[in-house]
Design an enzyme around this catalytic site. Structure first.
Site, PDB file in Angstrom:
ATOM      1  N   ARG A  15     -20.672 100.432  -6.853  1.00  0.00           N
ATOM      2  CA  ARG A  15     -20.036  99.833  -5.487  1.00  0.00           C
ATOM      3  C   ARG A  15     -20.367  98.325  -5.519  1.00  0.00           C
ATOM      4  O   ARG A  15     -21.409  97.809  -6.044  1.00  0.00           O
ATOM      5  CB  ARG A  15     -20.997 100.198  -4.066  1.00  0.00           C
ATOM      6  CG  ARG A  15     -20.572  99.343  -2.855  1.00  0.00           C
ATOM      7  CD  ARG A  15     -21.471  99.867  -1.703  1.00  0.00           C
ATOM      8  NE  ARG A  15     -21.301  99.377  -0.553  1.00  0.00           N
ATOM      9  CZ  ARG A  15     -21.998  98.242  -0.059  1.00  0.00           C
ATOM     10  NH1 ARG A  15     -22.759  97.636  -0.737  1.00  0.00           N
ATOM     11  NH2 ARG A  15     -21.799  98.005   1.329  1.00  0.00           N
ATOM     12  N   LEU A  16     -19.187  97.476  -5.658  1.00  0.00           N
ATOM     13  CA  LEU A  16     -19.306  96.016  -5.810  1.00  0.00           C
ATOM     14  C   LEU A  16     -19.387  95.330  -4.664  1.00  0.00           C
ATOM     15  O   LEU A  16     -18.409  95.143  -3.895  1.00  0.00           O
ATOM     16  CB  LEU A  16     -17.823  95.572  -6.633  1.00  0.00           C
ATOM     17  CG  LEU A  16     -17.481  96.096  -7.880  1.00  0.00           C
ATOM     18  CD1 LEU A  16     -16.253  95.938  -8.656  1.00  0.00           C
ATOM     19  CD2 LEU A  16     -18.625  95.910  -8.929  1.00  0.00           C
ATOM     20  N   ASP A  17     -20.551  95.235  -4.415  1.00  0.00           N
ATOM     21  CA  ASP A  17     -20.911  94.418  -2.801  1.00  0.00           C
ATOM     22  C   ASP A  17     -20.422  93.191  -2.995  1.00  0.00           C
ATOM     23  O   ASP A  17     -20.470  92.175  -3.866  1.00  0.00           O
ATOM     24  CB  ASP A  17     -22.297  94.453  -2.858  1.00  0.00           C
ATOM     25  CG  ASP A  17     -22.830  93.814  -1.546  1.00  0.00           C
ATOM     26  OD1 ASP A  17     -22.715  94.542  -0.543  1.00  0.00           O
ATOM     27  OD2 ASP A  17     -23.435  92.878  -1.694  1.00  0.00           O
ATOM     28  N   GLU A  29     -16.272  96.633  -2.187  1.00  0.00           N
ATOM     29  CA  GLU A  29     -16.788  96.720  -0.604  1.00  0.00           C
ATOM     30  C   GLU A  29     -16.098  95.280  -0.154  1.00  0.00           C
ATOM     31  O   GLU A  29     -16.661  94.344  -0.619  1.00  0.00           O
ATOM     32  CB  GLU A  29     -18.271  96.841  -0.770  1.00  0.00           C
ATOM     33  CG  GLU A  29     -18.885  96.711   0.723  1.00  0.00           C
ATOM     34  CD  GLU A  29     -19.342  95.404   1.127  1.00  0.00           C
ATOM     35  OE1 GLU A  29     -19.407  95.273   2.389  1.00  0.00           O
ATOM     36  OE2 GLU A  29     -19.220  94.367   0.610  1.00  0.00           O
ATOM     37  N   HIS A  86     -25.458 100.978   6.288  1.00  0.00           N
ATOM     38  CA  HIS A  86     -26.743 100.236   6.708  1.00  0.00           C
ATOM     39  C   HIS A  86     -26.662  98.934   7.571  1.00  0.00           C
ATOM     40  O   HIS A  86     -27.302  98.322   7.863  1.00  0.00           O
ATOM     41  CB  HIS A  86     -27.573  99.941   5.212  1.00  0.00           C
ATOM     42  CG  HIS A  86     -26.448  99.132   4.247  1.00  0.00           C
ATOM     43  ND1 HIS A  86     -25.409  99.383   3.791  1.00  0.00           N
ATOM     44  CD2 HIS A  86     -26.667  97.857   4.018  1.00  0.00           C
ATOM     45  CE1 HIS A  86     -24.720  98.535   3.163  1.00  0.00           C
ATOM     46  NE2 HIS A  86     -25.526  97.420   3.348  1.00  0.00           N
ATOM     47  N   ASP A  87     -25.381  98.451   7.452  1.00  0.00           N
ATOM     48  CA  ASP A  87     -25.025  97.289   8.386  1.00  0.00           C
ATOM     49  C   ASP A  87     -24.457  97.942   9.885  1.00  0.00           C
ATOM     50  O   ASP A  87     -24.569  99.125  10.121  1.00  0.00           O
ATOM     51  CB  ASP A  87     -23.566  96.771   7.654  1.00  0.00           C
ATOM     52  CG  ASP A  87     -24.443  95.986   6.625  1.00  0.00           C
ATOM     53  OD1 ASP A  87     -25.480  95.454   6.449  1.00  0.00           O
ATOM     54  OD2 ASP A  87     -23.492  95.556   5.635  1.00  0.00           O
ATOM     55  N   ILE A 114     -20.422  88.258  14.126  1.00  0.00           N
ATOM     56  CA  ILE A 114     -19.506  88.692  15.090  1.00  0.00           C
ATOM     57  C   ILE A 114     -18.669  89.800  14.671  1.00  0.00           C
ATOM     58  O   ILE A 114     -18.064  90.366  15.614  1.00  0.00           O
ATOM     59  CB  ILE A 114     -18.751  87.478  15.691  1.00  0.00           C
ATOM     60  CG1 ILE A 114     -17.761  87.063  14.894  1.00  0.00           C
ATOM     61  CG2 ILE A 114     -19.890  86.341  16.212  1.00  0.00           C
ATOM     62  CD1 ILE A 114     -16.834  85.977  15.173  1.00  0.00           C
ATOM     63  N   GLN A 159     -19.729  92.613  13.517  1.00  0.00           N
ATOM     64  CA  GLN A 159     -20.256  94.128  13.485  1.00  0.00           C
ATOM     65  C   GLN A 159     -21.044  94.223  14.916  1.00  0.00           C
ATOM     66  O   GLN A 159     -21.619  93.228  15.609  1.00  0.00           O
ATOM     67  CB  GLN A 159     -21.204  94.262  12.323  1.00  0.00           C
ATOM     68  CG  GLN A 159     -20.475  94.205  11.031  1.00  0.00           C
ATOM     69  CD  GLN A 159     -21.326  94.440   9.747  1.00  0.00           C
ATOM     70  OE1 GLN A 159     -22.598  94.194  10.078  1.00  0.00           O
ATOM     71  NE2 GLN A 159     -20.737  94.723   8.814  1.00  0.00           N
ATOM     72  N   ARG A 189     -30.097  94.712  12.686  1.00  0.00           N
ATOM     73  CA  ARG A 189     -29.632  95.794  11.825  1.00  0.00           C
ATOM     74  C   ARG A 189     -30.683  96.802  11.813  1.00  0.00           C
ATOM     75  O   ARG A 189     -30.608  97.861  11.538  1.00  0.00           O
ATOM     76  CB  ARG A 189     -28.958  95.224  10.672  1.00  0.00           C
ATOM     77  CG  ARG A 189     -27.659  94.605  10.724  1.00  0.00           C
ATOM     78  CD  ARG A 189     -26.996  94.101   9.445  1.00  0.00           C
ATOM     79  NE  ARG A 189     -27.908  93.115   8.638  1.00  0.00           N
ATOM     80  CZ  ARG A 189     -27.255  92.545   7.622  1.00  0.00           C
ATOM     81  NH1 ARG A 189     -26.263  92.956   7.096  1.00  0.00           N
ATOM     82  NH2 ARG A 189     -28.151  91.589   6.844  1.00  0.00           N
TER      83      ARG A 189
END
Length: 483
Positions: free
Chosen positions: A192-194, A235, A292-293, A337, A339, A393
């Site tokens: 996963r390319l964060d 991502e 996780h977010d 803002i 999420q 979070r």
């Protein structure tokens, strides 16, 4: 090592289901081996911040979690996804520390984006700052304090522990190749390319998903991992058209729109917006309801009208269980803002029927489903951890003890969810076509078909009642899935 399968992927930290990777392996084998096919192991490297997303060294496993043998043991039974924070590295890493110590004599001097070299006059103009797609109310930088007493601005998009990398430099290309090949050879089926869209920067632009640079960069990464048979998952939280562009290039993408669309449908008993998305969404994708977010809001722009987005976002605080607006403010270290911080089960008011219907739709939707570990256990908002840490979070980042998991799996909602997941993993229909059948405005009917195998979901969003019928794999008879 296992390769990608069309089976449910768990998203978890190394220390969220027990204390470490050994505990995680034991828990999965004890309770979830049939329900889970893959694991997205959130960053397990030594890190200086952001719950692992400020990696110090990709060649090491954080000692608190275990070592590479523990990771590779997981890879024997589950296909694994690792994170690669392509945009940044820890401020405590040997690379940045060497740069601070030796400045222009550091072999890593070109690994970072120095304002003096990036901007024409060493500083961005007000217009250039305004153009940047940024996470801070000012130009994205930190002051690098060198050992010789001098100071210089270097690019920093996120937290001060996450220093941006100059991905175009030869030093960075070598750095990226070294890290990606290491991860590929230690159990990754998927990387996963964060924060991928932030990695392409050009003065005078948004410095976010810059074309054609972004495609050239993605191809460079693909060329590195191809020989290992590993896939990439860029991502990006943004307008759904960006996901479509990536999908058109035959990469996996995320479906971050589904969570809000399902909440909207379940709150108001309306399915038109959800149906539209299921018709047009990419097919080569990983679906999510929770991560996780927080729950993404920006991802449904133009899939829901602005008024519906606002109504849904506001009503999470009304219909959701134990969620307040203040949890999404600076008081809880959250200024995003885009999420909403809340567990998905609590966003649906801790309602078992609504939650199971949401998961059923996710499992019938195109793509491979991901289930976050809190969602796996139909977890409620963790207000204790939230208040203890004052990090918004963390409301959805509960630490489950082993004996707690043993009890949580006994809950009827969790037992039903596990049966749904096992059905999704084993029935051949999900390897075939996706079709939506015409239904009323509060209803959704999805058929998955593969040769003579079919599975059908009939869901009523007004009553929160659903039926799943399927062809039996042995005798071909039509049966109803008992949950």
């Amino acid at each position: 090592m296992k390769k990608i399968e069309n089976k449910v992927m768990l998203i978890t930290y190394s220390d969220s289901m027990g204390n470490n990777l050994k505990d995680l392996d034991n828990v999965l084998n004890k309770h979830f081996s049939k329900a889970i096919g893959g694991v997205h192991l959130l960053p397990f490297f030594p890190s200086s911040g952001d719950r692992g997303f400020a990696p110090v060294d990709y060649h090491k496993v954080d000692e608190a979690f275990g070592d590479w043998t523990d990771v590779e043991k997981l890879a024997e039974n589950y296909y694994l996804m690792f994170d690669y924070m392509i945009n940044h590295i820890s401020a405590q890493s040997e690379y940045y520390q060497d740069f601070l110590k030796n400045k222009d004599n550091s072999k890593y001097r070109d690994l970072f984006i120095r304002y003096k070299d990036f901007w024409e006059n060493g500083e961005p103009t007000e217009a250039e700052v305004d153009a940047i797609y940024k996470r801070k109310p000012r130009a994205p930088y930190v002051d690098a304090h060198f050992a010789d007493g001098t100071t210089e601005k270097v690019w920093c998009t996120f937290d001060e522990e996450q220093i941006d990398i100059n991905c175009k430099s030869e030093t960075a290309k070598e750095f990226i190749r070294d890290n990606l090949t290491w991860l590929c050879s230690h159990g990754a089926a998927l990387i996963r390319l964060d924060a991928f869209a932030y990695a392409t920067k050009k003065a005078g632009t948004s410095c976010f998903f810059i074309e054609p640079d972004v495609w050239e960069f993605l191809q460079e990464c693909t060329d590195i991992i191809d020989e290992y048979g590993v896939e990439l998952l860029p991502e990006i939280h943004e307008h759904y058209t960006i996901q479509n562009k990536i999908a058109e290039k035959d990469y996996y993408v995320y479906d971050f729109a589904l969570p809000m669309l399902l909440i909207n449908a379940l709150y108001y008993g309306q399915t038109a917006y959800l149906k539209n998305w299921l018709e047009i969404c990419p097919r080569k994708q990983f679906t999510t309801l929770d991560t996780h977010d927080g729950i993404g809001v920006v991802d449904v722009k133009d899939l829901l009208p602005d008024a519906e987005i606002e109504r849904t976002k506001e009503d999470i605080f009304k219909y959701g269980a134990n969620v307040k607006k203040i949890y999404n403010t600076a008081a809880y270290n959250n200024l995003d803002i885009y999420q909403v911080n809340c567990s998905y089960y609590s966003a649906l008011g801790d309602d078992d029927d609504a939650y199971l219907m949401a998961r059923a739709v996710q499992f019938f939707a195109p793509g491979i489903p991901q289930v976050y570990y809190v969602g796996l256990l139909a977890g409620r908002n963790d207000l204790e951890l939230l208040e203890e840490t004052k990090v918004g979070r963390n409301i959805n980042r509960h630490y489950y003890k082993l004996n707690e998991i043993d009890e949580e799996v006994k809950r009827p909602v969790v037992q039903k969810l596990l049966r749904l997941m096992e059905f999704r993993n084993t029935h051949p229909a999900f390897d075939g076509e996706f079709e939506m059948v015409t239904a009323g405005e509060s209803e959704l009917v999805i058929v998955r078909k593969n040769g003579s195998h079919t599975a059908k979901l009939t869901a009523d969003f007004m009553t929160k009642k659903m039926t799943i019928s399927y062809t039996d794999m042995e005798d071909g008879e039509n049966k109803i899935l008992e949950l």
